[in-house]
Design a protein around this motif. Structure first.
Motif, PDB file in Angstrom:
ATOM      1  N   TYR A  75       0.828  -1.207   0.000  1.00  0.00           N
ATOM      2  CA  TYR A  75       0.000   0.000   0.000  1.00  0.00           C
ATOM      3  C   TYR A  75       0.864   1.261   0.000  1.00  0.00           C
ATOM      4  O   TYR A  75       1.790   1.399   0.802  1.00  0.00           O
ATOM      5  CB  TYR A  75      -0.897  -0.008   1.241  1.00  0.00           C
ATOM      6  N   GLY A  76       0.546   2.166  -0.893  1.00  0.00           N
ATOM      7  CA  GLY A  76       1.302   3.411  -1.046  1.00  0.00           C
ATOM      8  C   GLY A  76       1.946   3.503  -2.407  1.00  0.00           C
ATOM      9  O   GLY A  76       1.977   4.566  -3.018  1.00  0.00           O
ATOM     10  N   GLY A  77       2.457   2.375  -2.914  1.00  0.00           N
ATOM     11  CA  GLY A  77       3.120   2.396  -4.213  1.00  0.00           C
ATOM     12  C   GLY A  77       2.178   2.791  -5.340  1.00  0.00           C
ATOM     13  O   GLY A  77       2.446   3.741  -6.099  1.00  0.00           O
ATOM     14  N   TRP A  78       1.069   2.117  -5.456  1.00  0.00           N
ATOM     15  CA  TRP A  78       0.060   2.394  -6.476  1.00  0.00           C
ATOM     16  C   TRP A  78      -0.616   3.731  -6.210  1.00  0.00           C
ATOM     17  O   TRP A  78      -0.849   4.530  -7.136  1.00  0.00           O
ATOM     18  CB  TRP A  78      -0.942   1.242  -6.442  1.00  0.00           C
ATOM     19  N   GLU A  79      -0.900   4.007  -4.948  1.00  0.00           N
ATOM     20  CA  GLU A  79      -1.675   5.192  -4.579  1.00  0.00           C
ATOM     21  C   GLU A  79      -0.932   6.497  -4.854  1.00  0.00           C
ATOM     22  O   GLU A  79      -1.561   7.542  -5.070  1.00  0.00           O
ATOM     23  CB  GLU A  79      -2.055   5.110  -3.088  1.00  0.00           C
ATOM     24  N   PHE A  80       0.395   6.466  -4.867  1.00  0.00           N
ATOM     25  CA  PHE A  80       1.173   7.680  -5.125  1.00  0.00           C
ATOM     26  C   PHE A  80       1.740   7.730  -6.542  1.00  0.00           C
ATOM     27  O   PHE A  80       2.627   8.534  -6.827  1.00  0.00           O
ATOM     28  CB  PHE A  80       2.289   7.820  -4.088  1.00  0.00           C
ATOM     29  N   GLY A  81       1.196   6.893  -7.423  1.00  0.00           N
ATOM     30  CA  GLY A  81       1.547   7.020  -8.838  1.00  0.00           C
ATOM     31  C   GLY A  81       2.483   5.968  -9.381  1.00  0.00           C
ATOM     32  O   GLY A  81       2.874   6.036 -10.553  1.00  0.00           O
ATOM     33  N   GLY A  82       2.873   4.986  -8.560  1.00  0.00           N
ATOM     34  CA  GLY A  82       3.688   3.891  -9.065  1.00  0.00           C
ATOM     35  C   GLY A  82       2.831   2.840  -9.736  1.00  0.00           C
ATOM     36  O   GLY A  82       1.617   3.005  -9.906  1.00  0.00           O
TER      37      GLY A  82
END
Length: 349
Positions: A75-82
């Motif tokens: 969680y965080g990778g996809w949500e911040f544009g990765g």
């Protein structure tokens, strides 16, 4: 192995600290649920309705306590544009294939996305939470630790280096991740109300295999404490917290966080359940059947390991039998069931 309580009665009593007929079982698993439902693992992470109903069927099939939740370790990778790869015909869990932040300069410019309710898994999580509310189950949202999220945004290697050489940049990333979690929390509160909430907090990169207790105190504790203080201030009654890997040396700092009065703490096999309970009195301690044994061991070996966990945890005031981490997706179903069997055989009060 007759039961005196229904699964729902047992789970509700666990959260209230009331008497139980036996040790509850709360298997912490996602990908395996897709496999036993004839779905792809990706369906559990990208299709809220399929994931919710698959979790309900798995709980009925195995006989464990139903706690339908949505979340994933990266969680965080996809949500911040990765970019994140969701496994379909092979693989175990979502993995980051392209980090959103690759350089120090990009890390310094990191901001909470303006459309934070539309990024990555957030809209899927929101749809899942509406199903939780519809079925009167605890309503969860992802609120992973700041180091966990930042590692998924920039990579563990970068993060470790920046904490040592550019601590201000690391703090900036943790500040942004915390603000993101606070914004998500406030929307969920507005949508569902505090009384039914159970945020899902994951802390893995905080492991002492990667950072010292001093680094935890400096880089993780202030942000986790701020986040949880917000939960308590708003009236959220529970958290589900997975403290992954070797974190025994961090327990004095987790103790300083004002967790909601009855939270569920899941621990890896590295942490003694008795020690965890001493640092987190009054909370529900979960653990800690070896996930690799569930994947590769025989049914008799899993039953024995589950028995040991039941007997270690049963003497605690509040305990639930759980795996030490997410159950591997391709584990034999009989091995997953052995946890339930152990609770019925050895966990009666």
């Amino acid at each position: 192995m007759a039961e005196q309580m229904t699964s729902q009665e047992r789970f509700n009593a666990l959260l209230k600290g009331e008497a139980l007929d036996r040790v509850p079982v709360l298997p912490f698993m996602f990908g395996h649920i897709g496999i036993v439902n004839g779905l792809s693992i990706a369906d559990i992470y990208e299709n809220a309705e399929a994931s919710f109903h698959a979790q309900t069927r798995a709980a009925e099939m195995y006989g464990y306590e139903q706690l339908n939740m949505y979340g994933y370790a990266m969680y965080g990778g996809w949500e911040f544009g990765g970019e994140v790869k969701l496994p379909r015909t092979e693989g175990e869990c979502p993995t980051v294939t392209r980090y959103a932040v690759k350089t120090l300069e990009e890390a310094q410019k990191l901001e909470v996305p303006e459309n934070y309710l539309e990024v990555g898994s957030v809209p899927i999580n929101l749809a899942f939470s509406k199903l939780q509310a519809e079925h009167h189950l605890p309503i969860s949202f992802s609120a992973n630790g700041p180091l966990d999220m930042a590692a998924c945004i920039a990579g563990v290697e970068n993060l470790m280096m920046w904490m040592m050489e550019y601590p201000d940049v690391a703090h900036h990333m943790y500040r942004v991740c915390t603000d993101f979690n606070l914004a998500i929390c406030d929307h969920w509160l507005k949508e569902f109300g505090a009384e039914n909430m159970m945020p899902m907090v994951g802390c893995a990169v905080e492991s002492n295999n990667l950072i010292s207790p001093g680094f935890f105190e400096t880089f993780a504790l202030p942000y986790l404490k701020e986040l949880v203080e917000h939960f308590v201030e708003k009236g959220i009654p529970h958290c589900f917290v997975h403290i992954c890997s070797h974190q025994t040396k961090n327990l004095p700092y987790y103790q300083q966080i004002p967790w909601p009065k009855k939270s569920i703490f899941s621990f890896g096999i590295e942490t003694s359940l008795k020690t965890a309970a001493e640092f987190l009195p009054g909370h529900i301690i979960g653990g800690h059947v070896d996930p690799l044994l569930i994947r590769k061991g025989t049914p008799d070996e899993v039953l024995e390991d589950s028995r040991k966990s039941v007997e270690e945890g049963k003497v605690l005031s509040d305990f639930a039998l759980m795996p030490g981490c997410d159950i591997p997706a391709y584990s034999a179903p009989v091995n997953v069931y052995q946890m339930v069997k152990a609770a019925k055989l050895y966990g009666k009060y």
